[in-house]
Design a protein around this motif. Sequence first.
Motif, short mmCIF file in Angstrom:
data_model
loop_
_atom_site.label_atom_id
_atom_site.label_comp_id
_atom_site.label_asym_id
_atom_site.label_seq_id
_atom_site.Cartn_x
_atom_site.Cartn_y
_atom_site.Cartn_z
N ARG A 1 -4.29 2.80 -3.95
CA ARG A 1 -3.24 1.89 -4.42
C ARG A 1 -3.30 0.57 -3.65
O ARG A 1 -3.17 -0.51 -4.22
CB ARG A 1 -1.87 2.56 -4.22
N ASP A 2 -3.52 0.67 -2.34
CA ASP A 2 -3.59 -0.51 -1.48
C ASP A 2 -4.74 -1.41 -1.93
O ASP A 2 -4.61 -2.63 -2.02
CB ASP A 2 -3.78 -0.06 -0.03
N ASP B 1 0.75 -5.06 9.04
CA ASP B 1 -0.09 -5.99 8.27
C ASP B 1 0.37 -6.18 6.84
O ASP B 1 -0.04 -7.13 6.19
CB ASP B 1 -1.53 -5.44 8.13
N ARG B 2 1.09 -5.20 6.30
CA ARG B 2 1.48 -5.25 4.90
C ARG B 2 2.91 -5.75 4.69
O ARG B 2 3.42 -5.71 3.58
CB ARG B 2 1.36 -3.86 4.26
N MET C 1 -8.07 -13.41 11.89
CA MET C 1 -7.89 -13.43 13.34
C MET C 1 -9.26 -13.49 14.05
O MET C 1 -9.42 -14.19 15.05
CB MET C 1 -7.15 -12.15 13.75
N TYR D 1 -2.91 6.60 -0.92
CA TYR D 1 -2.36 5.28 -0.57
C TYR D 1 -3.47 4.24 -0.55
O TYR D 1 -3.30 3.11 -1.04
CB TYR D 1 -1.67 5.33 0.79
N MET E 1 3.24 -8.59 2.13
CA MET E 1 2.95 -8.09 0.79
C MET E 1 4.14 -7.27 0.25
O MET E 1 4.50 -7.38 -0.93
CB MET E 1 1.70 -7.21 0.86
N TYR F 1 -7.27 13.35 4.88
CA TYR F 1 -5.83 13.21 4.74
C TYR F 1 -5.51 12.68 3.34
O TYR F 1 -5.53 11.47 3.10
CB TYR F 1 -5.27 12.28 5.82
N ARG G 1 -4.08 -3.29 -5.12
CA ARG G 1 -3.26 -4.48 -4.88
C ARG G 1 -4.07 -5.59 -4.23
O ARG G 1 -3.94 -6.77 -4.58
CB ARG G 1 -2.06 -4.10 -3.99
N GLU H 1 7.31 1.37 -4.63
CA GLU H 1 5.98 0.97 -4.14
C GLU H 1 5.95 1.12 -2.61
O GLU H 1 6.84 0.65 -1.91
CB GLU H 1 5.71 -0.48 -4.54
N LEU H 2 4.87 1.76 -2.13
CA LEU H 2 4.74 2.02 -0.68
C LEU H 2 3.73 1.08 -0.05
O LEU H 2 2.64 0.87 -0.58
CB LEU H 2 4.29 3.48 -0.48
N PHE H 3 4.11 0.53 1.10
CA PHE H 3 3.22 -0.31 1.89
C PHE H 3 3.20 0.23 3.30
O PHE H 3 4.24 0.56 3.87
CB PHE H 3 3.71 -1.76 1.90
N TRP H 4 2.02 0.30 3.89
CA TRP H 4 1.88 0.88 5.24
C TRP H 4 1.36 -0.15 6.22
O TRP H 4 0.34 -0.80 5.96
CB TRP H 4 0.91 2.06 5.18
N ASP I 1 -7.96 -6.71 7.27
CA ASP I 1 -6.73 -7.41 7.68
C ASP I 1 -6.94 -8.34 8.85
O ASP I 1 -6.11 -9.20 9.11
CB ASP I 1 -5.66 -6.41 8.14
N ARG I 2 -7.96 -8.08 9.66
CA ARG I 2 -8.14 -8.86 10.89
C ARG I 2 -9.22 -9.94 10.75
O ARG I 2 -9.59 -10.57 11.72
CB ARG I 2 -8.55 -7.94 12.06
N TRP J 1 6.46 -8.16 -2.98
CA TRP J 1 6.66 -7.17 -4.04
C TRP J 1 8.14 -6.94 -4.29
O TRP J 1 8.61 -6.92 -5.43
CB TRP J 1 5.96 -5.87 -3.69
N GLY K 1 5.72 9.73 0.45
CA GLY K 1 4.28 9.74 0.70
C GLY K 1 3.91 9.04 2.00
O GLY K 1 2.75 8.70 2.22
N PHE L 1 2.82 8.47 5.71
CA PHE L 1 1.97 9.23 6.62
C PHE L 1 1.77 8.51 7.94
O PHE L 1 1.00 8.95 8.79
CB PHE L 1 0.60 9.47 5.96
N ARG M 1 8.67 11.55 4.06
CA ARG M 1 7.57 12.37 3.54
C ARG M 1 7.54 12.36 2.02
O ARG M 1 6.48 12.33 1.41
CB ARG M 1 7.69 13.81 4.05
N GLN N 1 -0.23 16.89 9.02
CA GLN N 1 -1.62 16.43 8.88
C GLN N 1 -2.55 17.14 9.88
O GLN N 1 -3.73 16.84 9.97
CB GLN N 1 -1.70 14.91 9.10
N ILE O 1 -1.62 -9.41 18.93
CA ILE O 1 -0.53 -9.60 17.96
C ILE O 1 0.72 -10.12 18.67
O ILE O 1 1.37 -11.05 18.20
CB ILE O 1 -0.23 -8.27 17.23
N TYR P 1 2.93 -0.07 16.32
CA TYR P 1 2.89 -1.11 15.28
C TYR P 1 4.24 -1.31 14.59
O TYR P 1 4.44 -2.31 13.90
CB TYR P 1 1.78 -0.82 14.27
N GLU Q 1 -2.89 12.16 1.47
CA GLU Q 1 -1.85 11.15 1.23
C GLU Q 1 -2.37 9.77 1.62
O GLU Q 1 -2.08 8.78 0.97
CB GLU Q 1 -0.62 11.47 2.07
N LYS Q 2 -3.15 9.73 2.69
CA LYS Q 2 -3.75 8.48 3.13
C LYS Q 2 -4.77 8.01 2.09
O LYS Q 2 -4.88 6.82 1.82
CB LYS Q 2 -4.46 8.74 4.47
#
Lengths: 200, 200
Positions: free
Chosen positions: A66-67, B186-187, A190, A63, B190, A57, A70, B180-183, A186-187, B194, B167, B169, B164, B47, B71, B14, A59-60
């Motif tokens: 970039r993730d 958990d983010r 925890m 990302y 952050m 994937y 950071r 700036e994209l965060f997915w 991330d976990r 930002w 970016g 997904f 889309r 995808q 969580i 999530y 796009e994943k």
Amino acid sequence: MAKLDFFYEFASTYSYPAAMRIDDLALDYDVEVNWRPFLLGPVFKAQGWETSPFNIYPEKGRYMIRDLERICEADGLPPFRMPKTFPAYSILPARVALCFTGELRAAFSRAVYDAEFAGGADISDTKVIGKILRMLGEDAAKLFEKVNTQPVKDLLRNETEAARKHGIFGAPAFVTADGELFWGNDRLEMAMEWAAKNGV
Amino acid sequence: MAKLDFFYEFASTYSYPAAMRIDDLALDYDVEVNWRPFLLGPVFKAQGWETSPFNIYPEKGRYMIRDLERICEADGLPPFRMPKTFPAYSILPARVALCFTGELRAAFSRAVYDAEFAGGADISDTKVIGKILRMLGEDAAKLFEKVNTQPVKDLLRNETEAARKHGIFGAPAFVTADGELFWGNDRLEMAMEWAAKNGV
């Protein structure tokens, strides 16, 4: 002392920041970490993937880079670099790591991750791994013979099977003494908290 | 005031804890949140997925439920419940949400998530959504007519296309004013940081 199993794959990008911080964190939580390298390849194959989902994937994948840039900056690690081949062919460092125990396995593993994701090196290259081994004062030639013996091959196969039995489907993963599974860098906090509270 | 776009999908597990805490967090960071519901279905289809990856990969699905149970407990939310149909068919609540703006859209969205993942309700059911609307003092009958009009349909299609283009997904996703994209839930911290640092 409470225990936590740390399952990591040398080709896994998110295993890298986890490996760089897990031992410091373990001191804070008073938890003993068991470093357990394994191979994600067979696990991914069982899910029908022939490569990393970050390649499947795009796009994943974009990302993810970039993730990690950071995350590395936030964690005070060197600028993140993707190795030329991703995912790396990680059998060599995984088998070498299993020839060591305790602190030496952890130190070797951190050095491999640093070479790969800060240095962009190819960790399937005996020159790259050899240099790390010499830095650690180990006999590279002897180890490169040892990794091709059946007991070491079996050890890695068994660890990969153990990971699957815990329900692990990605890396890094953390398993507490009472069998609780946590997935992802991330976990980590925890997982530490759970281990400290519910550990033996 | 710094701005943060919050892209969420009503069927996304999530997205639920993110929706429940984003406005409180925004106060701490002094960030203005723009709630933007969209549909993941077309994104997943692009995808090559016909359903949620949590259905495609059963081990990942099992882990996800356990992870969300933990969580929800850590966040002080009611015990996590999976709705009978997962992923839910989320067009109805997504379109209704887009009929609202500002605080009302956020309140409606939180109520939908609560019905779905604390109550186990079917959010494609007009009875479930109708009850939420009446609780908010809104005219359900009028809204159920409005969601079938072309402008509302187009609005949801455009928001999904906007996601889309950023970016995106998966959900939840957060996009700052500087792109700036965060997915992932958990983010969220952050992303807030930002936005607060780099926002206009």
